[in-house]
Design a protein around this motif. Sequence first.
Motif, mmCIF file in Angstrom:
data_model
loop_
_atom_site.group_PDB
_atom_site.id
_atom_site.type_symbol
_atom_site.label_atom_id
_atom_site.label_comp_id
_atom_site.label_asym_id
_atom_site.label_seq_id
_atom_site.Cartn_x
_atom_site.Cartn_y
_atom_site.Cartn_z
ATOM 1 N N ARG A 163 -25.156 60.650 -17.465
ATOM 2 C CA ARG A 163 -24.024 60.932 -18.348
ATOM 3 C C ARG A 163 -24.524 61.661 -19.593
ATOM 4 N N HIS B 245 -19.036 52.357 -24.439
ATOM 5 C CA HIS B 245 -17.621 52.303 -24.777
ATOM 6 C C HIS B 245 -16.747 52.384 -23.520
ATOM 7 N N PRO B 246 -15.524 51.867 -23.595
ATOM 8 C CA PRO B 246 -14.636 51.875 -22.425
ATOM 9 C C PRO B 246 -14.357 53.270 -21.869
ATOM 10 N N ASP B 247 -14.393 54.298 -22.715
ATOM 11 C CA ASP B 247 -14.124 55.660 -22.231
ATOM 12 C C ASP B 247 -15.340 56.324 -21.590
ATOM 13 N N GLY B 248 -16.449 55.572 -21.469
ATOM 14 C CA GLY B 248 -17.657 56.115 -20.852
ATOM 15 C C GLY B 248 -18.683 56.634 -21.838
ATOM 16 N N THR B 249 -18.346 56.640 -23.113
ATOM 17 C CA THR B 249 -19.282 57.114 -24.136
ATOM 18 C C THR B 249 -20.488 56.176 -24.229
ATOM 19 N N VAL C 12 -16.318 47.031 -26.453
ATOM 20 C CA VAL C 12 -17.552 47.820 -26.393
ATOM 21 C C VAL C 12 -18.709 46.893 -26.008
#
Length: 206
Positions: free
Chosen positions: A122, A84-88, A59
Amino acid sequence: MATDTDPIPLSALQHWTYCPRQCGLIHLEQQFAENIHTARGQAVHHLVDTPGYEVRHGVRVERALPLWSERLGLIGKADLVEFHPDGTVFPVEFKHGRKRQKTHDDIQLAAQALCLEDMLGRPVPQGAIFHASSHRRRAVDITPELRALVVETAEAIRAMLASGKLPSPVNDARCKECSLRDICQPEALTSLEKQREQRTRLFDAE
């Protein structure tokens, strides 16, 4: 004096939601004073005041990240934002004191989330308040109601700044903890307002 096109500081939303007069004293009249609460708040923010980043368990954590929204006319910075890696995208606002819900804290976090959405394209559906005294996070959902409150509050502050008129004092429990109490003089001003109202009604027919 601020103009209609000047961006509103994110901190002003917190000040207005806590007390409109406090917001006016700080952002209209440029008045400020310290007390134990403001000193504790500054001490907490010193932990994240230096811009920079680090990576923790994949992260990316950004500190003191500048924020803005041309759409909403807002500007400021986030204490900490996690990518975060998932785009969060997850903003975290640091506050002194123990873990408890306060609308004036939540609106500042929500405003950060809206700025991040406009900057990054986003969704930012959630963030957190980190309470330094208890060393605990409190998750905050960026709800439609909270988003609407950000817009309404920014508009109210902009109208106040454009008018140049300081809001009336509240003279309630909030004043006890306010560092601007001596400048504001809520008891004296409220007493004067009551006297003026009584004089206007002095000769009213029963």
